[in-house]
Design an enzyme around this catalytic site. Sequence first.
Site, PDB file in Angstrom:
ATOM      1  N   GLY A 265      55.196  63.484  51.958  1.00 49.01           N
ATOM      2  CA  GLY A 265      56.247  64.231  52.857  1.00 49.01           C
ATOM      3  C   GLY A 265      57.619  63.607  53.028  1.00 49.01           C
TER       4      GLY A 265
ATOM      5  CB  VAL B 299      57.770  60.873  57.954  1.00 51.50           C
ATOM      6  CG1 VAL B 299      57.446  59.607  58.541  1.00 51.50           C
ATOM      7  CG2 VAL B 299      58.512  61.801  58.781  1.00 51.50           C
TER       8      VAL B 299
ATOM      9  CB  CYS C  73      62.669  62.327  65.738  1.00 48.80           C
ATOM     10  SG  CYS C  73      62.219  64.038  65.429  1.00 48.80           S
TER      11      CYS C  73
ATOM     12  N   GLY D 284      64.089  66.911  60.216  1.00 53.41           N
ATOM     13  CA  GLY D 284      63.122  66.919  61.189  1.00 53.41           C
ATOM     14  C   GLY D 284      61.958  67.820  61.184  1.00 53.41           C
TER      15      GLY D 284
ATOM     16  CG  HIS E 235      67.095  64.891  65.622  1.00 51.00           C
ATOM     17  ND1 HIS E 235      67.197  65.474  64.775  1.00 51.00           N
ATOM     18  CD2 HIS E 235      65.513  64.689  66.027  1.00 51.00           C
ATOM     19  CE1 HIS E 235      65.893  65.752  64.052  1.00 51.00           C
ATOM     20  NE2 HIS E 235      65.194  65.371  64.918  1.00 51.00           N
TER      21      HIS E 235
ATOM     22  CB  THR F 195      63.182  60.601  58.325  1.00 51.61           C
ATOM     23  OG1 THR F 195      64.337  60.232  57.858  1.00 51.61           O
ATOM     24  CG2 THR F 195      63.253  62.022  58.551  1.00 51.61           C
TER      25      THR F 195
END
Length: 357
Positions: free
Chosen positions: A16, A18, A151, A182, A244, A330
Amino acid sequence: MSAAERIPVAILGATGAVGQTFIRLLDGHPWFRVAEVAASDRSAGKRYADATRWIEGDMPADVATLAVKACDPGQVTSPVVFSALDAAAAGELEPAFARAGRMVLSNAKNFRMEPDVPLVIPEVNAGHLDLIAAQRAARGWSGAIVTNANCAATVAAMAMAPLHERFGLRSVFAATMQAISGAGYPGVPSLDILGNVIPYIGEEEPKIEREMQKMLGRLVGTTVEPASFVVSAHANRVAVENGHTICLSMAFETTPTLPEAIAAIREWRGAPVVRGLPSAPDLPLRYRDEPDRPQPRRDVGDGRGMTVSVGRMREDPILHLRMVAMGHNTIRGAAGGSVLNAEVLVKSGVIAGGGRR
Ligand code: NAP
């Protein structure tokens, strides 16, 4: 240290968004070596290169040829396990690895708020790692689960940590603009996000509203006393790849002046145990004076994704002060945070291995 001396680690959820970030960050790591990758039954048995739609840069050649294993502690034997598992799988699998004696560094939401599970940003609350002993005693396992936060909560908590330490937060209003990475891979459909803002991210606001108080809380004996400030969060998904951004308005027990608040952020270096570790950035927080920063496009790579950028500190007509914080979701908000936690555990001798200093 030679490759053979490095500590073998496994990555659960390696396919994935992450999981891939773990593999990029651990490529050439001086203390850790990616020995095993694991994911769901959809991927198990395939070569990692065939199971994974690789997102960024080149896949490290030594990982590309690894066979993806099932997330089973009988098959995955590394002593250190970085988990990038979906929450639906983490609830069962992470305790199974801890029970089998492994040190699990988790990114999932499942165990973050358990009283005996450390929820850690090392510069902010490395001392909470002492909960590991209480966790082992309470659960009767020789491994452990150590978590890092949501996060957005990570970025906001880091930016506010120096202010809370000096002035005491009383209340916080947080409005986020969160990157599409995210949402994992493949994440949000392009027709939903291009030219758009989505004012809802499932389960995100409650995490932002409760996790920061645990991280900014005090360890008293074997219990974390959460910080008492209240948080109101608005979480939004925006068409940004990584990073973010969070607008924060804050009220304090002792109201700082603007120069005092900016100085607190500029001077903050976080817990000394973190300094000099392989993944630690020179500056955990960077305060920027430009009126239009931080911006994800320009600042997300600061400190190789481990520095949180802060700017626009100004007075707030409703609360006391307001500012903008931005960090890589991430990296600092997920895989990089886990790797830094593991480095602290090596340095303090909780994870045995040749990297101990
Ligand atoms: P993702 O891209 O959807 O990846 C999920 C991973 O979990 C994949 O490797 C998938 O394997 C594996 N998986 C799913 N179901 C499984 C099962 N039943 N058994 C074993 N493996 C299973 O998600 P992500 O964005 O990387 O997020 C991973 C975790 O980190 C989540 O808990 C998320 O909340 C958390 N997190 C993410 C971010 C971020 O910025 N993305 C930040 C902080 C925390 P397959 O490929 O085989 O399906």
